[in-house]
Scaffold this active site. Sequence first.
Site, PDB file in Angstrom:
ATOM      1  N   ASP A  52       0.823  -1.208   0.000  1.00 19.54           N
ATOM      2  CA  ASP A  52       0.000   0.000   0.000  1.00 19.54           C
ATOM      3  C   ASP A  52       0.859   1.261   0.000  1.00 19.54           C
ATOM      4  O   ASP A  52       1.687   1.454   0.886  1.00 19.54           O
ATOM      5  CB  ASP A  52      -0.903  -0.009   1.242  1.00 19.54           C
ATOM      6  CG  ASP A  52      -1.792   1.216   1.317  1.00 19.54           C
ATOM      7  OD1 ASP A  52      -2.758   1.287   0.548  1.00 19.54           O
ATOM      8  OD2 ASP A  52      -1.519   2.104   2.152  1.00 19.54           O
ATOM      9  N   TYR A  57       2.848  10.209  -0.271  1.00 15.65           N
ATOM     10  CA  TYR A  57       3.889   9.670   0.601  1.00 15.65           C
ATOM     11  C   TYR A  57       5.267  10.166   0.148  1.00 15.65           C
ATOM     12  O   TYR A  57       5.627  10.029  -1.017  1.00 15.65           O
ATOM     13  CB  TYR A  57       3.867   8.149   0.608  1.00 15.65           C
ATOM     14  CG  TYR A  57       2.680   7.535   1.322  1.00 15.65           C
ATOM     15  CD1 TYR A  57       1.783   8.309   2.051  1.00 15.65           C
ATOM     16  CD2 TYR A  57       2.446   6.164   1.273  1.00 15.65           C
ATOM     17  CE1 TYR A  57       0.696   7.757   2.690  1.00 15.65           C
ATOM     18  CE2 TYR A  57       1.356   5.591   1.918  1.00 15.65           C
ATOM     19  CZ  TYR A  57       0.482   6.387   2.624  1.00 15.65           C
ATOM     20  OH  TYR A  57      -0.589   5.817   3.262  1.00 15.65           O
ATOM     21  N   ARG A 129      -8.617  10.766   1.112  1.00 13.26           N
ATOM     22  CA  ARG A 129      -9.482  11.394   2.122  1.00 13.26           C
ATOM     23  C   ARG A 129     -10.694  12.005   1.428  1.00 13.26           C
ATOM     24  O   ARG A 129     -10.609  12.411   0.269  1.00 13.26           O
ATOM     25  CB  ARG A 129      -8.730  12.462   2.933  1.00 13.26           C
ATOM     26  CG  ARG A 129      -7.742  11.863   3.941  1.00 13.26           C
ATOM     27  CD  ARG A 129      -7.220  12.879   4.934  1.00 13.26           C
ATOM     28  NE  ARG A 129      -6.302  12.268   5.885  1.00 13.26           N
ATOM     29  CZ  ARG A 129      -6.653  11.734   7.048  1.00 13.26           C
ATOM     30  NH1 ARG A 129      -7.925  11.749   7.411  1.00 13.26           N
ATOM     31  NH2 ARG A 129      -5.752  11.197   7.851  1.00 13.26           N
ATOM     32  N   SER A 158     -10.292   5.742   1.820  1.00  9.94           N
ATOM     33  CA  SER A 158      -9.485   5.828   3.032  1.00  9.94           C
ATOM     34  C   SER A 158      -9.975   7.001   3.867  1.00  9.94           C
ATOM     35  O   SER A 158     -10.225   8.089   3.333  1.00  9.94           O
ATOM     36  CB  SER A 158      -8.013   6.027   2.649  1.00  9.94           C
ATOM     37  OG  SER A 158      -7.186   6.154   3.778  1.00  9.94           O
ATOM     38  N   SER A 210      -1.873   2.729  10.934  1.00 11.28           N
ATOM     39  CA  SER A 210      -1.368   3.113  12.253  1.00 11.28           C
ATOM     40  C   SER A 210      -1.725   2.064  13.303  1.00 11.28           C
ATOM     41  O   SER A 210      -2.182   2.387  14.403  1.00 11.28           O
ATOM     42  CB  SER A 210      -1.920   4.491  12.667  1.00 11.28           C
ATOM     43  OG  SER A 210      -1.147   5.060  13.703  1.00 11.28           O
ATOM     44  N   GLN A 260       9.893   0.227   8.453  1.00 11.19           N
ATOM     45  CA  GLN A 260      10.765   0.237   7.289  1.00 11.19           C
ATOM     46  C   GLN A 260      12.071  -0.521   7.567  1.00 11.19           C
ATOM     47  O   GLN A 260      13.006  -0.439   6.782  1.00 11.19           O
ATOM     48  CB  GLN A 260      11.069   1.676   6.882  1.00 11.19           C
ATOM     49  CG  GLN A 260       9.827   2.492   6.549  1.00 11.19           C
ATOM     50  CD  GLN A 260       9.056   1.943   5.365  1.00 11.19           C
ATOM     51  OE1 GLN A 260       9.579   1.838   4.263  1.00 11.19           O
ATOM     52  NE2 GLN A 260       7.793   1.576   5.581  1.00 11.19           N
TER      53      GLN A 260
END
Length: 294
Positions: A52, A57, A129, A158, A210, A260
């Site tokens: 994803d 980003y 959003r 999302s 999250s 990561q």
Amino acid sequence: MTAPTPEPVPLGKSGISVSPIAWGMWRFAGVDVATARARIEAALEIGITLFDTADIYGVDGPGFGSAEELFGEVLAEAPGLGKQMVIATKGGIIPGVPYDSSAAYLEAALDASLRRMRLDHVDLWQVHRPDILTHPENLAKTLARMVESGKVRAVGVSNFTAAQVAALQTHLPFPLASVQPEFSPWFSGPVWDGVLDQAMALGTSVLAWSTLGGGRISQAGTVTSLIEAKAEASGVTPAAAAYAWVMAHPARPIPIVGSQQPARIKEAAAAFEVEWTRAEWYEVLQASTGERLP
């Protein structure tokens, strides 16, 4: 309750199968290709197939689109990796605007994402959003054209409320494949606001972001203590215990691993070894709200 299993799960009603854990690229940008590839291979090594990302980003680092660009460089260097993935991205956020879901912008954003990732289509495209100034009927028409064009196999949203999902779904000619809310032992909003209930009613996949509480897993508190105790009893890391807590909900949310670090990414596989009891699960839920259930 039984522990989650690593078996593939359906992505809504799209006909696409994905891993029950995903990997996300919110902090992917800003490294060299070799480092980026090592992260991706760590996720693939433990059976993750759902990757994803989003066009925004990297905006707080190398710049808008930089995570997709880096992902595209990895895929160009090792084309075989892409064949093992279900690739998802998102669009609709513009720094300073902040949201635009007009047809002109979203269609251009999709094309830009495909160019950056060097792909001719994505498996899942999501509205990042909700844009309050775009009527859901118009958004539905845009999403339908994306699918009809062959550039997108399935669409999702999302950070939409249950009401916003319902309004959009009313105008769509096919079911939304996914919703992506924030959900973790530290933030249980979707349990109460109807998002998880609606997903179960519609057969929509839930991609939870999250899932480690935005770093709260490393901060002292009642929820963290409960997660740590369960992790110790299960012989896994607290992160794995947290992922398992998320997956224990009957909506079967797919936690998006945000780490990561290859070693931390691989830790997620241990989530399948954790079996939460009802009493333990509810204790965490109550701690997350700070209130006892009636």
